[in-house]
Scaffold this active site. Sequence first.
Site, PDB file in Angstrom:
ATOM      1  N   CYS A  46       0.805  -1.224   0.000  1.00 27.00           N
ATOM      2  CA  CYS A  46       0.000   0.000   0.000  1.00 27.00           C
ATOM      3  C   CYS A  46       0.837   1.273   0.000  1.00 27.00           C
ATOM      4  CB  CYS A  46      -0.937   0.003   1.199  1.00 27.00           C
ATOM      5  SG  CYS A  46      -2.082  -1.404   1.226  1.00 27.00           S
ATOM      6  N   HIS A  71      -3.552   7.087   3.409  1.00 26.31           N
ATOM      7  CA  HIS A  71      -3.899   5.800   2.809  1.00 26.31           C
ATOM      8  C   HIS A  71      -5.314   5.436   3.229  1.00 26.31           C
ATOM      9  CE1 HIS A  71      -3.972   1.696   1.624  1.00 26.31           C
ATOM     10  NE2 HIS A  71      -3.766   1.194   2.833  1.00 26.31           N
ATOM     11  N   ASN A 112     -10.144  -0.280   0.002  1.00 23.94           N
ATOM     12  CA  ASN A 112      -8.691  -0.180   0.030  1.00 23.94           C
ATOM     13  C   ASN A 112      -8.141  -0.680  -1.305  1.00 23.94           C
ATOM     14  OD1 ASN A 112      -5.941  -0.434   0.438  1.00 23.94           O
ATOM     15  ND2 ASN A 112      -6.111  -1.461   2.414  1.00 23.94           N
TER      16      ASN A 112
END
Length: 286
Positions: free
Chosen positions: A88, A213, A243
């Site tokens: 990520c 994030h 996500n």
Amino acid sequence: MVDTSDEWIRQRTGISERRIAEDDVATSDLCIHAARWAIKNAHIDPLDIEMILVATVTPDRFFPSTACYVQKGIGAKNAAAMDISAACAGFLYGLDLADGLIRSGRYNTILVVGGEIFNKIVDWNDRNTCVLFGDGAGAAVVQATDESKGILASYIGSDGDYADEAIDQKLDKIQMNGREVFKLGVRLMPEAAQRVLRQANVSVEDIDLLIPHQANLRIIEAVGDRLGMPREKVYINVDKYGNTSAATVIIALDEAIREGRAKPGDLLLLVTFGAGLTWGSTLLRL
């Protein structure tokens, strides 16, 4: 498919919808689409691109790199191309590398892409992970400039001691230690953000918009609270996309600009973390 409900997902994650790529769509397809938009918005010729960095942990194949497929798809024949595997945190890893390469004087124009198709590696029988991830891609053209804008400070880090605790690949599916991920995320992202603020001699009060994030709503809110950022200055779109791993920050940045939440002259703080563990933060002025 699993013992869950729409209400449970919304309350626990803040996610209300996601995008899932069809079976015949590859990560490079999403990346090429995003790259074309970035090139158009930057008003450049693909032949001007000297380096392509694609952040992904869901590549089309182990080799050749997804970046090579992107190069072919956009016609950037003059560019070197490689993938970045930092989960990520991948897109901010790419920005940090692009910043360093351009500051070295060896490169002038670099395309940085974050793209994932996570639905292919999600265990749809695991309630803890199957409700979290979505598919998507975003891209940015990074160029040298004499103006007092762009990347002002950047930082990336990692800690392999947590490689198996935060997220683990078992066979071809992902598994996550959710509690550990939460604790690490709400600690590491504020620390990374504070580090770039110190580098640039900037205070939190100077930040116009925080783009974290988009892991889940609880983590986003906790990071904002630890940094002392008002909720209205924290950008959130996890509710729409879930996500998307390496793509979350660049998708959010693009949307913030399109919506007018991020305007020319604004000071933006990007921050992320991912498996590895990996983390990073970038301070930039539009």
